[in-house]
Every structure is written in C-alpha cells, then in structure tokens.
Write an enzyme that holds these catalytic residues in place. Structure first.
Site, PDB file in Angstrom:
ATOM      1  N   HIS A 241      28.801  24.110  -3.689  1.00 53.58           N
ATOM      2  CA  HIS A 241      27.906  23.051  -4.143  1.00 53.58           C
ATOM      3  C   HIS A 241      28.426  22.283  -5.383  1.00 53.58           C
ATOM      4  O   HIS A 241      28.720  21.097  -5.312  1.00 53.58           O
ATOM      5  CB  HIS A 241      26.540  23.642  -4.522  1.00 53.58           C
ATOM      6  CG  HIS A 241      25.895  24.477  -3.466  1.00 53.58           C
ATOM      7  ND1 HIS A 241      25.346  23.970  -2.302  1.00 53.58           N
ATOM      8  CD2 HIS A 241      25.689  25.821  -3.410  1.00 53.58           C
ATOM      9  CE1 HIS A 241      24.830  24.953  -1.586  1.00 53.58           C
ATOM     10  NE2 HIS A 241      25.026  26.090  -2.229  1.00 53.58           N
TER      11      HIS A 241
HETATM   12  O1  RIB Z   1      21.128  25.128  -4.450  1.00 50.84           O
HETATM   13  C1  RIB Z   1      22.438  25.230  -4.977  1.00 50.84           C
HETATM   14  C2  RIB Z   1      22.411  25.132  -6.464  1.00 50.84           C
HETATM   15  O2  RIB Z   1      21.625  26.190  -6.994  1.00 50.84           O
HETATM   16  C3  RIB Z   1      23.808  25.310  -7.110  1.00 50.84           C
HETATM   17  O3  RIB Z   1      23.854  24.584  -8.315  1.00 50.84           O
HETATM   18  C4  RIB Z   1      23.858  26.784  -7.400  1.00 50.84           C
HETATM   19  O4  RIB Z   1      24.706  27.091  -8.505  1.00 50.84           O
HETATM   20  C5  RIB Z   1      22.434  27.061  -7.785  1.00 50.84           C
HETATM   21  O5  RIB Z   1      22.275  26.723  -9.154  1.00 50.84           O
END
Ligand code: RIB
Ligand code: CA
Length: 312
Positions: A241
């Site tokens: 992500h």
């Molecule tokens: O949903 C994904 C996000 O939530 C990313 O930033 C992961 O690190 C968590 O913080």
C-alpha cells in the site's frame, strides 16, 4: 532541486518500505517523520520509524511522536495484520536515535509556517489524526501545503477493515473529513490501486537478492506482512500500500486516475470511514481529489527494487 516532504506514518511493514524508498531517493528531501497511532499504538510506531531510519543509516532524520488516539474516537489497531510489534518478521532492536522533543503536530505547524509557502508536500500513510489536528489548530498552514499524496480509502475495491471502509480512513474519519475538505491538492492512493501492487514471490525474492541488510530486512518484513492478505484474498502476494505514495512523487507516469469528488462518511456506524467517490460525476459536488485507480505494477516494483539497492 529536491522536493521537501514530510511522511506521516504508522509503521507498519508497508510504511517502512515507503520510508526506505524516500530515503533512497535524492529527488526527495525528507524533513521529518511524524508518527501517529494506527497499525499499533504510538509508542511502537514512533519506535519503528526510528528503527527504519537506523536500518537505512539515516539517524539524522528527525522523528516526532504525534497523536496517540483519533480526534473523537477510541483507537483501533491492526496487530492482526502487522504483528504485535508492528514490524513483525525481521529481528528488531531498541533504536539508539532519540525521539524529538516536539510533538508531531507542532512540527507540522512550525515547519509549514517556516518553509516557503507551497514548498512542502505531505505524505500521510496512516490515520490522518496528526494532519487533522494540525489543520484544525492552525488553519493558516493549510494554503501553505504544496500538495498531499496519501494512502487511504477505497471505492470499487470496497473496504478492508469493514465492508465499507479502508483502515486509515476508518480509524479517524473526522480527521480525514478535515483533510479532504481542506481545499489542498490531494492525490489519493486507495485500495483500488494498492491491491494491484502485489508482492509476488519473485518480487520478494528480488529484495532478498539485493544482498544488503535493507534487502534482507525488507524481504523478512514482507514475508510476514503478506500472509494475512494472501489468506484473506487468495491473492498471489500481499498489497504494498504505502510505497505507492512515494513512487508517485518519483514517477507519476506509473499511475492513472481521475479528478473526482470524494467525501468521507462520519455519521453512520455501518459505513463509517467510507470514501464516497463520485467516479461517474452523478452529483454536482466539486472534484477535490485525484483518485488513483491503476498503476504499472512491473514499473513500480522495478523502481522500488532499484532504489532499495542504493541503501546499505
Ligand atoms: O489499509 C492499508 C493501510 O492501513 C496502510 O497504510 C497500512 O500500513 C495500514 O496503516
Ligand atoms: Ca500505514
């Protein structure tokens, strides 16, 4: 001339890779890391941010602890994804570099007031509590922000912490509402694009094959991190992500999206934290976000691997 950025973060294995990518990229000047409670409580996110700086040989980067809980709600964490430490996988250590005295919110306010207007980009990759608090406390800094590139939200991909919401926005929807209504230029990396950035086995092996401590640490982190999503989605790897935000700053051509209106659900328990994207323009609500829906995944991982190779 390098671009000044502040990464607001809740490390988190994927946050860690985003921070490493920024530290490996001379196009970016990382003014500081502001830790926020999210994946794990604040004491751990502030510790993990310093571990990543030391891993990269960059204990010169100032790390600030920020908000320990959302603006108006109790904290929700995600140890089930990231492990108890928030960086499960590799062996960790007690960082030698100190936390900065100042609160992260004060660092955000002071830095945006000091640096030339329009010269600092904010990259929040956790819950938006620090930014929401800073903007509410010091609205004069809002027009001074160059732009925001954030990881959070979802639309066609739906939620990952509830059927409707992605974790970062779900944890602090009121803070997210402040940010999304700020009028600042926002580029949003939702699950719609991050779920196309999967750490397949060959990609993970490429990190391990770097033969460096950073490569080994990254492979061990992601080997742990991806198990949850592979089991949940049956995918061929875990979604990376947060590094999409930094990669966008380095090579925006890797990404595609649409400038649309995005608003945050804060009233409903059922859909709390949903990012409601008017993708088809069915309302008269003004576009406020570039909502990214796709990326060149091979190009993204090639960039990431080449940059991580530059670290010790
Ligand atoms: O949903 C994904 C996000 O939530 C990313 O930033 C992961 O690190 C968590 O913080
Ligand atoms: Ca994160």
């Amino acid at each position: 001339m390098s671009r000044k950025i502040i990464i607001d973060t809740d490390p988190g294995q994927d946050d860690a890779v985003a921070i490493l990518l920024a530290l490996a990229s001379p196009e970016l000047e990382l003014l500081g890391l502001t830790a926020v409670a999210g994946n794990v409580p604040l004491a751990l996110t502030a510790k993990n941010a310093r571990i990543i700086c030391e891993l990269a040989g960059r204990d010169d980067v100032p790390v600030f602890a920020g908000c320990a809980a959302p603006m108006h709600r109790p904290l929700v964490t995600a140890e089930h994804v990231h492990g108890k430490t928030g960086l499960d996988g590799p062996a960790l250590w007690e960082p030698a570099m100190p936390l900065q005295e100042a609160h992260a919110v004060d660092f955000l306010i002071d830095t945006l007031r000091r640096e030339p207007a329009g010269s600092v980009t904010l990259c929040p990759i956790g819950p938006l509590t620090n930014l929401g608090t800073a903007f509410e406390r010091a609205p004069d800094i809002i027009p001074r922000v160059a732009e925001i590139v954030l990881m959070g939200g979802a639309y066609f991909e739906v939620g990952n912490i509830t059927p409707a919401a992605e974790f970062n926005i779900y944890v602090d929807p009121e803070a997210a509402e402040i940010v999304f209504k700020s009028g600042i230029s926002i580029t949003q990396m939702p699950l719609d694009v991050t779920h196309k950035a999967l750490v397949t086995r060959p990609r993970l092996e490429a990190f391990a094959a770097l033969g460096t401590r950073t490569g080994a640490f990254t492979a061990e982190m992601l080997d742990f991190f991806e198990r949850f999503d592979i089991e949940k989605y049956g995918s061929e790897g875990g979604p990376l992500h947060d590094p999409t935000t930094i990669a966008y700053l380095l090579d925006p051509g890797l990404f595609s999206g649409r400038h649309v209106n995005v608003e945050i659900e804060t009233g409903s328990d059922l859909t709390r934290g949903m990012t409601v994207a008017d993708w088809w323009g069915v309302t008269s609500r003004a576009p406020n976000v570039t909502f990214i829906g796709d990326l060149d995944a091979a190009g993204f991982f090639a960039l990431l691997t080449e940059r991580l190779a530059r670290l010790p």
